[in-house]
Write a protein that holds these residues in place. Structure first.
Motif, PDB file in Angstrom:
ATOM      1  N   ILE A 237      -6.162  30.292 -42.694  1.00  0.00           N
ATOM      2  CA  ILE A 237      -7.392  30.758 -43.447  1.00  0.00           C
ATOM      3  C   ILE A 237      -7.572  32.147 -43.376  1.00  0.00           C
ATOM      4  O   ILE A 237      -7.767  32.866 -44.567  1.00  0.00           O
ATOM      5  N   TYR A 238      -7.899  32.733 -42.397  1.00  0.00           N
ATOM      6  CA  TYR A 238      -8.461  34.048 -42.176  1.00  0.00           C
ATOM      7  C   TYR A 238      -7.594  34.932 -42.070  1.00  0.00           C
ATOM      8  O   TYR A 238      -7.701  36.133 -42.528  1.00  0.00           O
ATOM      9  N   ALA A 239      -6.185  34.671 -42.010  1.00  0.00           N
ATOM     10  CA  ALA A 239      -5.132  35.704 -42.181  1.00  0.00           C
ATOM     11  C   ALA A 239      -4.411  35.543 -43.693  1.00  0.00           C
ATOM     12  O   ALA A 239      -3.776  36.523 -44.033  1.00  0.00           O
ATOM     13  N   GLU A 246      -4.908  24.015 -48.269  1.00  0.00           N
ATOM     14  CA  GLU A 246      -3.354  24.105 -47.562  1.00  0.00           C
ATOM     15  C   GLU A 246      -3.404  23.992 -46.296  1.00  0.00           C
ATOM     16  O   GLU A 246      -2.664  23.409 -45.605  1.00  0.00           O
ATOM     17  N   ALA A 247      -4.566  24.699 -45.694  1.00  0.00           N
ATOM     18  CA  ALA A 247      -4.655  24.660 -44.056  1.00  0.00           C
ATOM     19  C   ALA A 247      -4.902  23.227 -43.536  1.00  0.00           C
ATOM     20  O   ALA A 247      -4.517  22.880 -42.662  1.00  0.00           O
ATOM     21  N   ALA A 248      -5.825  22.647 -44.617  1.00  0.00           N
ATOM     22  CA  ALA A 248      -6.296  21.370 -44.083  1.00  0.00           C
ATOM     23  C   ALA A 248      -5.197  20.119 -44.134  1.00  0.00           C
ATOM     24  O   ALA A 248      -4.767  19.188 -43.454  1.00  0.00           O
ATOM     25  N   ALA A 249      -4.122  20.482 -45.138  1.00  0.00           N
ATOM     26  CA  ALA A 249      -2.994  19.639 -45.212  1.00  0.00           C
ATOM     27  C   ALA A 249      -2.065  19.916 -43.979  1.00  0.00           C
ATOM     28  O   ALA A 249      -1.423  18.793 -43.466  1.00  0.00           O
ATOM     29  N   VAL A 250      -1.707  21.095 -43.670  1.00  0.00           N
ATOM     30  CA  VAL A 250      -0.819  21.261 -42.645  1.00  0.00           C
ATOM     31  C   VAL A 250      -1.573  20.658 -41.308  1.00  0.00           C
ATOM     32  O   VAL A 250      -0.697  20.139 -40.547  1.00  0.00           O
ATOM     33  N   ALA A 251      -2.859  21.036 -41.176  1.00  0.00           N
ATOM     34  CA  ALA A 251      -3.370  20.637 -40.054  1.00  0.00           C
ATOM     35  C   ALA A 251      -3.379  19.073 -39.818  1.00  0.00           C
ATOM     36  O   ALA A 251      -3.380  18.513 -38.698  1.00  0.00           O
ATOM     37  N   ALA A 252      -3.582  18.488 -40.992  1.00  0.00           N
ATOM     38  CA  ALA A 252      -3.706  17.031 -41.016  1.00  0.00           C
ATOM     39  C   ALA A 252      -2.161  16.476 -40.556  1.00  0.00           C
ATOM     40  O   ALA A 252      -2.114  15.452 -39.672  1.00  0.00           O
ATOM     41  N   LEU A 253      -1.297  17.098 -41.320  1.00  0.00           N
ATOM     42  CA  LEU A 253       0.067  16.689 -40.864  1.00  0.00           C
ATOM     43  C   LEU A 253       0.498  16.915 -39.198  1.00  0.00           C
ATOM     44  O   LEU A 253       1.115  15.956 -38.521  1.00  0.00           O
ATOM     45  N   LEU A 254      -0.040  18.132 -38.837  1.00  0.00           N
ATOM     46  CA  LEU A 254       0.482  18.216 -37.439  1.00  0.00           C
ATOM     47  C   LEU A 254      -0.516  17.518 -36.586  1.00  0.00           C
ATOM     48  O   LEU A 254      -0.091  16.858 -35.292  1.00  0.00           O
ATOM     49  N   THR A 255      -1.731  16.797 -36.997  1.00  0.00           N
ATOM     50  CA  THR A 255      -2.495  16.126 -36.116  1.00  0.00           C
ATOM     51  C   THR A 255      -1.867  14.653 -36.100  1.00  0.00           C
ATOM     52  O   THR A 255      -2.033  14.099 -35.095  1.00  0.00           O
ATOM     53  N   VAL A 256      -1.250  14.179 -37.292  1.00  0.00           N
ATOM     54  CA  VAL A 256      -0.586  12.920 -37.138  1.00  0.00           C
ATOM     55  C   VAL A 256       0.524  12.946 -36.146  1.00  0.00           C
ATOM     56  O   VAL A 256       0.865  12.047 -35.254  1.00  0.00           O
ATOM     57  N   ILE A 257       1.534  14.163 -36.276  1.00  0.00           N
ATOM     58  CA  ILE A 257       2.436  14.268 -35.220  1.00  0.00           C
ATOM     59  C   ILE A 257       1.927  14.068 -33.542  1.00  0.00           C
ATOM     60  O   ILE A 257       2.402  13.481 -32.930  1.00  0.00           O
ATOM     61  N   LEU A 258       0.842  14.979 -33.436  1.00  0.00           N
ATOM     62  CA  LEU A 258       0.446  15.169 -32.145  1.00  0.00           C
ATOM     63  C   LEU A 258      -0.542  13.810 -31.763  1.00  0.00           C
ATOM     64  O   LEU A 258      -0.424  13.609 -30.524  1.00  0.00           O
ATOM     65  N   ALA A 259      -1.039  13.282 -32.656  1.00  0.00           N
ATOM     66  CA  ALA A 259      -1.845  11.902 -32.296  1.00  0.00           C
ATOM     67  C   ALA A 259      -0.811  10.868 -31.710  1.00  0.00           C
ATOM     68  O   ALA A 259      -0.957  10.074 -30.716  1.00  0.00           O
ATOM     69  N   PHE A 260       0.386  10.839 -32.844  1.00  0.00           N
ATOM     70  CA  PHE A 260       1.450   9.847 -32.109  1.00  0.00           C
ATOM     71  C   PHE A 260       2.245  10.209 -30.869  1.00  0.00           C
ATOM     72  O   PHE A 260       2.242   9.675 -30.056  1.00  0.00           O
ATOM     73  N   GLY A 261       2.376  11.613 -30.797  1.00  0.00           N
ATOM     74  CA  GLY A 261       3.290  12.113 -29.821  1.00  0.00           C
ATOM     75  C   GLY A 261       2.560  12.127 -28.381  1.00  0.00           C
ATOM     76  O   GLY A 261       3.192  11.681 -27.373  1.00  0.00           O
ATOM     77  N   VAL A 262       1.421  12.651 -28.522  1.00  0.00           N
ATOM     78  CA  VAL A 262       0.603  12.814 -27.012  1.00  0.00           C
ATOM     79  C   VAL A 262      -0.681  12.149 -27.135  1.00  0.00           C
ATOM     80  O   VAL A 262      -1.305  12.110 -25.956  1.00  0.00           O
TER      81      VAL A 262
END
Length: 433
Positions: A237-239, A246-262
């Motif tokens: 957002i700030y850069a 768009e930042a929320a969408a990417v962060a949500a996808l990353l959260t799905v991966i991390l929530a399952f992964g670790v």
């Protein structure tokens, strides 16, 4: 009809419908329709209501709301949030580490989720039983966790700041970054409250806390997900790389991966997060749509404009106007939750604040802090009942309310700091530009 007749009529009908038990979104719409029929036929007004409803659901900026809600639900149903508390509790070897860890965990959670209630529920579900087991006082344990949830809506991303930006047409990015320094000050103030509490009531904080140290792999798995999600949101957002949506969408996808992964998220937990998001958005979507319809009626009859002119005709000092507005919100917050207040009152209040000479980015931060005082004040203090529910009979609502009082004082002190030194909120957005 005169503007004041419309304003009083809308407010009176709205309060009557809410008092009768009608859900707030339906009360907003029902209060708006009789006045809409004064300017449109019945058939046309139905089409207008449908267009307002549809317009909310397809608004690009509003897509960030379900994404941030989903992100918070995923963290709440995985071990990412609870692990953060365990790390801060076990890693801070000082007296009162569980209380300080709760504040730090709520702040860290706030960096990836913008909901005060979800923050209190996620961290409180792990921290409250642990603090009671260790021998912390009930009032301190419940108060620090109920108030700690407020950090989730001051540190970016914040749903309240997001809604404020939508209603007032202010930059979401500027609002988010304006909350950073006040948020850090509030974290420090909450830690000072715990420190002073330990001096005044030393029996509420145990001297020794038995907890096993975490290994390096556990520490990496704990800090890494929160840091990664927070960096994606803030840097994008700030850069200027991405919009908040768009930042929320990417962060949500990353959260799905991390929530399952670790984070140990299960498929059932994933489905529960989806359904919880849909339930939340079902309510918020209706509330947003009804709020837009309510705002349209107000604007058509020029209620905000005329109200601002009337208020300014009294030639009051801008700070007197501000004090009246803040007192109004704290009183109203005893009966309504923050999102409803935002869409019911802001269309009328923010033109008044702009006309009084206040920066709307600055007022957005002050407004958000005021909303967080609202979630800590009975009889409709959402965070109070969340923590009481987690306590499962071990903590009374009186314990939670009493425990919150020093933290409410810290929130009031932060508002005073912002009034005396507006640069506290405005300096960082100016530097980012």
């Amino acid at each position: 009809m005169e503007w004041y007749e419309v304003g009083l009529g809308l407010l009176g009908l709205l309060m009557l419908l809410i008092g009768l038990g009608l859900p707030i979104p339906f009360a907003l719409a029902a209060a708006s329709l009789p006045f809409l029929w004064q300017i449109q036929s019945f058939d046309t007004s139905i089409v207008s209501a449908e267009l307002k409803l549809w317009g909310v659901w397809i608004d690009y900026i509003l897509l960030a709301v379900p994404l941030f809600v989903f992100l918070g639900e995923l963290i709440g149903r995985s071990r990412i949030g609870p692990n953060l508390y365990q790390f801060l509790h076990q890693g801070v070897r000082v007296r009162g580490s569980a209380a300080y860890g709760s504040i730090g965990a709520c702040a860290g959670f706030g960096a990836v989720c913008g909901s005060s209630m979800v923050g209190s529920l996620t961290i409180g579900g792990v921290a409250l039983p642990e603090m009671l087991r260790l021998g912390y006082g009930k009032k301190l344990s419940s108060g620090v966790l109920a108030a700690g949830g407020t950090l989730s809506v001051l540190l970016p991303p914040s749903l309240i700041l997001l809604f404020y930006g939508i209603v007032t047409d202010q930059s979401i990015g500027d609002l988010f970054i304006a909350g950073v320094i006040p948020g850090l000050i509030l974290v420090t103030a909450f830690c000072m409250v715990v420190l002073i509490w330990g001096i005044v009531r030393p029996e509420d904080i145990p001297g020794n806390e038995s907890s096993a140290k975490m290994g390096l792999i556990q520490i990496a798995a704990t800090i890494g997900p929160i840091a990664a999600i927070g960096l994606v949101i803030t840097v994008a957002i700030y850069a200027g790389i991405a919009t908040p949506t768009e930042a929320a969408a990417v962060a949500a996808l990353l959260t799905v991966i991390l929530a399952f992964g670790v984070g140990g998220l299960t498929w059932q937990g994933f489905k529960d997060a989806l359904f919880a998001t849909m339930r939340t958005m079902g309510y918020l979507g209706l509330l947003l749509s009804a709020g837009v319809l309510f705002g349209f009626v107000l604007t058509y009859y020029r209620v905000p404009h005329q109200f601002t002119e009337l208020f300014l005709s009294f030639d009051l000092s801008p700070y007197v106007v501000l004090m009246i507005v803040l007192a109004f919100y704290i009183l109203l917050g005893m009966f309504l939750e923050p999102v409803s207040m935002t869409f019911i009152t802001l269309p009328t209040i923010y033109p008044l604040m702009a006309a009084a000479g206040f920066d709307l980015i600055w007022f957005g931060v002050v407004y958000t802090i005021t909303m967080e005082i609202a979630v800590l004040t009975p009889p409709v203090g959402l965070n109070l009942y969340v923590i009481q529910g987690i306590g499962r009979g071990k903590v009374s609502i009186g314990d939670v309310i009493s425990g919150c009082l020093p933290f409410i004082a810290a929130l009031v002190l932060l508002i005073v700091i912002l009034i005396l030194f507006p640069e506290t909120a405005l300096w960082l957005p100016e530097q980012m530009r």
